[in-house]
Write a protein that holds these residues in place. Sequence first.
Motif, PDB file in Angstrom:
ATOM      1  N   LEU A 112     -49.421  35.694  47.286  1.00 60.28           N
ATOM      2  CA  LEU A 112     -48.853  36.477  46.192  1.00 60.28           C
ATOM      3  C   LEU A 112     -49.743  36.426  44.949  1.00 60.28           C
ATOM      4  O   LEU A 112     -49.856  37.404  44.219  1.00 60.28           O
ATOM      5  N   ARG A 113     -50.346  35.276  44.712  1.00 59.78           N
ATOM      6  CA  ARG A 113     -51.101  35.051  43.476  1.00 59.78           C
ATOM      7  C   ARG A 113     -52.310  35.979  43.338  1.00 59.78           C
ATOM      8  O   ARG A 113     -52.785  36.216  42.235  1.00 59.78           O
ATOM      9  N   THR A 114     -52.783  36.529  44.435  1.00 59.43           N
ATOM     10  CA  THR A 114     -53.894  37.477  44.406  1.00 59.43           C
ATOM     11  C   THR A 114     -53.456  38.821  43.832  1.00 59.43           C
ATOM     12  O   THR A 114     -54.260  39.520  43.224  1.00 59.43           O
ATOM     13  N   HIS A 115     -52.195  39.164  43.993  1.00 57.20           N
ATOM     14  CA  HIS A 115     -51.719  40.507  43.676  1.00 57.20           C
ATOM     15  C   HIS A 115     -50.702  40.578  42.536  1.00 57.20           C
ATOM     16  O   HIS A 115     -50.439  41.673  42.031  1.00 57.20           O
ATOM     17  N   PHE A 116     -50.131  39.444  42.156  1.00 53.39           N
ATOM     18  CA  PHE A 116     -49.049  39.436  41.182  1.00 53.39           C
ATOM     19  C   PHE A 116     -49.272  38.367  40.120  1.00 53.39           C
ATOM     20  O   PHE A 116     -49.778  37.284  40.417  1.00 53.39           O
ATOM     21  N   SER A 117     -48.824  38.663  38.903  1.00 51.55           N
ATOM     22  CA  SER A 117     -48.820  37.666  37.828  1.00 51.55           C
ATOM     23  C   SER A 117     -47.692  36.668  38.087  1.00 51.55           C
ATOM     24  O   SER A 117     -46.810  36.910  38.931  1.00 51.55           O
ATOM     25  N   ASP A 118     -47.686  35.579  37.351  1.00 53.19           N
ATOM     26  CA  ASP A 118     -46.602  34.605  37.485  1.00 53.19           C
ATOM     27  C   ASP A 118     -45.244  35.248  37.201  1.00 53.19           C
ATOM     28  O   ASP A 118     -44.267  35.005  37.913  1.00 53.19           O
ATOM     29  N   ALA A 119     -45.175  36.076  36.154  1.00 52.89           N
ATOM     30  CA  ALA A 119     -43.916  36.742  35.814  1.00 52.89           C
ATOM     31  C   ALA A 119     -43.483  37.690  36.939  1.00 52.89           C
ATOM     32  O   ALA A 119     -42.286  37.775  37.264  1.00 52.89           O
ATOM     33  N   GLU A 120     -44.443  38.391  37.533  1.00 50.43           N
ATOM     34  CA  GLU A 120     -44.108  39.294  38.640  1.00 50.43           C
ATOM     35  C   GLU A 120     -43.636  38.523  39.864  1.00 50.43           C
ATOM     36  O   GLU A 120     -42.712  38.969  40.563  1.00 50.43           O
ATOM     37  N   ILE A 121     -44.231  37.363  40.128  1.00 45.99           N
ATOM     38  CA  ILE A 121     -43.774  36.537  41.259  1.00 45.99           C
ATOM     39  C   ILE A 121     -42.351  36.060  41.002  1.00 45.99           C
ATOM     40  O   ILE A 121     -41.505  36.068  41.905  1.00 45.99           O
ATOM     41  N   SER A 122     -42.074  35.683  39.770  1.00 47.71           N
ATOM     42  CA  SER A 122     -40.715  35.282  39.414  1.00 47.71           C
ATOM     43  C   SER A 122     -39.745  36.442  39.621  1.00 47.71           C
ATOM     44  O   SER A 122     -38.690  36.286  40.258  1.00 47.71           O
ATOM     45  N   ASP A 123     -40.105  37.627  39.100  1.00 44.85           N
ATOM     46  CA  ASP A 123     -39.246  38.797  39.283  1.00 44.85           C
ATOM     47  C   ASP A 123     -39.074  39.144  40.759  1.00 44.85           C
ATOM     48  O   ASP A 123     -37.960  39.453  41.205  1.00 44.85           O
ATOM     49  N   LEU A 124     -40.146  39.070  41.525  1.00 50.09           N
ATOM     50  CA  LEU A 124     -40.076  39.358  42.953  1.00 50.09           C
ATOM     51  C   LEU A 124     -39.114  38.396  43.654  1.00 50.09           C
ATOM     52  O   LEU A 124     -38.321  38.799  44.515  1.00 50.09           O
ATOM     53  N   THR A 125     -39.144  37.153  43.265  1.00 49.04           N
ATOM     54  CA  THR A 125     -38.248  36.160  43.853  1.00 49.04           C
ATOM     55  C   THR A 125     -36.796  36.464  43.490  1.00 49.04           C
ATOM     56  O   THR A 125     -35.896  36.340  44.332  1.00 49.04           O
ATOM     57  N   PHE A 126     -36.559  36.916  42.255  1.00 48.00           N
ATOM     58  CA  PHE A 126     -35.220  37.354  41.873  1.00 48.00           C
ATOM     59  C   PHE A 126     -34.794  38.587  42.668  1.00 48.00           C
ATOM     60  O   PHE A 126     -33.629  38.715  43.047  1.00 48.00           O
TER      61      PHE A 126
END
Length: 143
Positions: A112-126
């Motif tokens: 995920l870290r290649t394609h998403f920011s930390d905030a986006e990973i958090s949002d994706l998890t939500f």
Amino acid sequence: MSQLRLPFSTLSPAAYQGLIATGQALAQSALGLEMVELIYLRISQINGCAFCLGKHAETLREQGVSQAKLDRLAGWRISELFDARERAALEWAETLTAVADKGAPDAVYESLRTHFSDAEISDLTFVVALMNAFNRLAVGMKL
């Protein structure tokens, strides 16, 4: 069509409105509505939620997503219609949907870290958590 077991949205209005508010926030996130809806649709396929399948497929069509892409979503791993960002998100969504069986391996998270920011990973998890919650309500209550 089966009969709704309980009108959960009116019996637990504060909890239901909290879920709705979370969905509205995620629809406005940096992920973009198309990504959010794509994840919702894939999770609903896995969980067998007919109500959510119809709702999210319709929204994706309204967003201009091709029917061919929707038809191939269950086979995203072997379809050329999904880019690397979508593949990473779909893998995360499937992994967390089956978290009891697979856990959440570091390798899946790291992709995920290649394609998403930390905030986006958090949002994706939500996004994943929310859709699984809605699927359980809809399937459990026979929506």
